[in-house]
Design an enzyme around this catalytic site. Sequence first.
Site, mmCIF file in Angstrom:
data_model
loop_
_atom_site.group_PDB
_atom_site.id
_atom_site.type_symbol
_atom_site.label_atom_id
_atom_site.label_comp_id
_atom_site.label_asym_id
_atom_site.label_seq_id
_atom_site.Cartn_x
_atom_site.Cartn_y
_atom_site.Cartn_z
ATOM 1 N N SER A 93 42.798 35.446 9.442
ATOM 2 C CA SER A 93 43.890 36.166 8.768
ATOM 3 C C SER A 93 44.436 35.308 7.638
ATOM 4 O O SER A 93 44.806 34.152 7.864
ATOM 5 C CB SER A 93 45.030 36.441 9.736
ATOM 6 O OG SER A 93 44.564 37.177 10.815
ATOM 7 N N GLU A 135 46.745 26.582 6.275
ATOM 8 C CA GLU A 135 47.359 25.406 5.653
ATOM 9 C C GLU A 135 46.656 25.126 4.326
ATOM 10 O O GLU A 135 45.448 25.373 4.194
ATOM 11 C CB GLU A 135 47.166 24.190 6.555
ATOM 12 C CG GLU A 135 47.919 24.339 7.845
ATOM 13 C CD GLU A 135 48.695 23.089 8.184
ATOM 14 O OE1 GLU A 135 49.381 22.549 7.294
ATOM 15 O OE2 GLU A 135 48.597 22.655 9.333
ATOM 16 N N ARG A 153 53.366 32.021 14.488
ATOM 17 C CA ARG A 153 52.366 31.197 13.776
ATOM 18 C C ARG A 153 53.011 29.955 13.143
ATOM 19 O O ARG A 153 52.642 29.547 12.035
ATOM 20 C CB ARG A 153 51.669 32.014 12.668
ATOM 21 C CG ARG A 153 51.012 33.283 13.124
ATOM 22 C CD ARG A 153 49.772 33.059 13.971
ATOM 23 N NE ARG A 153 49.152 34.337 14.282
ATOM 24 C CZ ARG A 153 49.446 35.067 15.362
ATOM 25 N NH1 ARG A 153 50.317 34.622 16.260
ATOM 26 N NH2 ARG A 153 48.853 36.215 15.560
HETATM 27 P P1 NAP Z 1 45.268 45.337 15.440
HETATM 28 O O1 NAP Z 1 45.036 45.438 16.897
HETATM 29 O O2 NAP Z 1 44.549 46.263 14.503
HETATM 30 O O3 NAP Z 1 46.819 45.412 15.133
HETATM 31 C C1 NAP Z 1 47.341 45.205 13.809
HETATM 32 C C2 NAP Z 1 48.573 44.328 13.919
HETATM 33 O O4 NAP Z 1 49.541 45.000 14.673
HETATM 34 C C3 NAP Z 1 48.226 43.043 14.610
HETATM 35 O O5 NAP Z 1 48.280 42.010 13.680
HETATM 36 C C4 NAP Z 1 49.228 42.913 15.756
HETATM 37 O O6 NAP Z 1 50.135 41.831 15.616
HETATM 38 C C5 NAP Z 1 50.055 44.180 15.708
HETATM 39 N N1 NAP Z 1 49.957 44.899 17.012
HETATM 40 C C6 NAP Z 1 49.010 45.772 17.400
HETATM 41 N N2 NAP Z 1 49.275 46.245 18.637
HETATM 42 C C7 NAP Z 1 50.420 45.654 19.038
HETATM 43 C C8 NAP Z 1 51.209 45.698 20.214
HETATM 44 N N3 NAP Z 1 50.872 46.503 21.255
HETATM 45 N N4 NAP Z 1 52.313 44.928 20.296
HETATM 46 C C9 NAP Z 1 52.661 44.110 19.282
HETATM 47 N N5 NAP Z 1 51.960 44.005 18.132
HETATM 48 C C10 NAP Z 1 50.847 44.770 18.000
HETATM 49 O O7 NAP Z 1 44.985 43.835 14.994
HETATM 50 P P2 NAP Z 1 43.610 43.082 14.676
HETATM 51 O O8 NAP Z 1 43.636 42.694 13.251
HETATM 52 O O9 NAP Z 1 42.431 43.796 15.237
HETATM 53 O O10 NAP Z 1 43.854 41.758 15.497
HETATM 54 C C11 NAP Z 1 43.886 41.764 16.910
HETATM 55 C C12 NAP Z 1 44.574 40.506 17.392
HETATM 56 O O11 NAP Z 1 43.870 39.335 17.001
HETATM 57 C C13 NAP Z 1 45.977 40.375 16.829
HETATM 58 O O12 NAP Z 1 46.816 39.897 17.824
HETATM 59 C C14 NAP Z 1 45.805 39.371 15.689
HETATM 60 O O13 NAP Z 1 46.954 38.602 15.472
HETATM 61 C C15 NAP Z 1 44.691 38.499 16.206
HETATM 62 N N6 NAP Z 1 43.939 37.934 15.078
HETATM 63 C C16 NAP Z 1 44.329 36.739 14.554
HETATM 64 C C17 NAP Z 1 43.632 36.227 13.488
HETATM 65 C C18 NAP Z 1 44.017 34.920 12.858
HETATM 66 O O14 NAP Z 1 43.243 34.374 12.069
HETATM 67 N N7 NAP Z 1 45.189 34.426 13.099
HETATM 68 C C19 NAP Z 1 42.546 36.900 12.938
HETATM 69 C C20 NAP Z 1 42.231 38.113 13.482
HETATM 70 C C21 NAP Z 1 42.927 38.625 14.559
HETATM 71 P P3 NAP Z 1 49.809 40.323 16.063
HETATM 72 O O15 NAP Z 1 48.963 39.759 14.992
HETATM 73 O O16 NAP Z 1 51.153 39.684 16.081
HETATM 74 O O17 NAP Z 1 49.172 40.356 17.397
#
Ligand code: NAP
Length: 324
Positions: A220, A317, A151
């Site tokens: 997030s 930000e 990020r």
């Molecule tokens: P989730 O699937 O419940 O997982 C929780 C966290 O664990 C995530 O943040 C994810 O990291 C990590 N994770 C889960 N499975 C993984 C794997 N197989 N390998 C590596 N890392 C793993 O997460 P969630 O909150 O429902 O979000 C799903 C995806 O959408 C995530 O990738 C999350 O980053 C993205 N997201 C981004 C935002 C934003 O505003 N930036 C908001 C919501 C969701 P990562 O975050 O690094 O993937």
Amino acid sequence: MRKLNSFGLNSTARWFCEAFNIEELSEAVAFAKDRSLDVFVLGSGTNLILGTHIDGLVIKNNLRGRTFSENQLKASSGENWEELVRSCDLKGFQGLENLGLIPGTVGAAPIQNIGAYGVELSDRLKSVEALNLFTSETVTFSNTDCEFSYRDSKFKKEKEWCVTSITISSGNELVWEYPDVRIYLEKHNLEMSSGTIYRAVCVARKRKLPDLRRFPNVGSFFKNPVVTAEKYKILESQFPNIPGYVYRHGIKLSAAWLIDSLDLKGQSIGGVSISRQHALVIINHSAGTFDDLKKLSKLIKTRVHSAYDVSLEIEPEVLPEQPI
Ligand code: NAP
């Protein structure tokens, strides 16, 4: 500025304009230079926390256009990110499907190095074109030049760049390892393809994340902290259920898990609260203020630090730049 940020904070700017093409953008930059004003480039304001006043020129980026060719896709920075992903789906251009339904503009995507469901923009990006707000020169940055990390990018650290377009190469592989994607495909007996992954991602995001239009938020609020393998071992011995994923040279923790484990969902201060639906999302539910948000952010950081000895960093930000 209230209607120009998805968190809906009250904020004013000394100067404001919209730029619909590079010439207008350059003209606005020259206007600011003549008057020694700071310049802030605004996309769709979905990953942005605004302070009460911005003492400078805010330029709303409305640069439009996207071109698909056989081996690449080029898109202007004011395009809506999800519209770009949807047009990739319609044209069968593979690579951005895991990044579906992320709010924001194309220009914000490399700044933040957006990522979801196992794909980061940096895995897909060929180059970025950007205008230097101080010198007015246009530079093309290769993927390596962008100094991407979790990020984060060169453009997040060096504020003098306004991203004007991005180029994505074709021929990207499919990524489906995250449970939300894998289970959806299995449950619906779907073959793995760019289109089915995109559908799985959209379904998961709609189910898990509060709707921006009903619950003002910035997605997030905290980044997932990355700790050393040694630190993770210590944490795992104390908290056997703590999730950890290998990430580059360290172990990535789930910020949502850390917050949720402390029963902080629903916690509110003034007009802002931690979503009951997703622990990483802070909602402005009733005319919250910058100060309310600052206090809630501090409370979460302090609780997580004293329980796990891990520091959380915020993801959006903050404009003007200041600690939250
Ligand atoms: P989730 O699937 O419940 O997982 C929780 C966290 O664990 C995530 O943040 C994810 O990291 C990590 N994770 C889960 N499975 C993984 C794997 N197989 N390998 C590596 N890392 C793993 O997460 P969630 O909150 O429902 O979000 C799903 C995806 O959408 C995530 O990738 C999350 O980053 C993205 N997201 C981004 C935002 C934003 O505003 N930036 C908001 C919501 C969701 P990562 O975050 O690094 O993937």
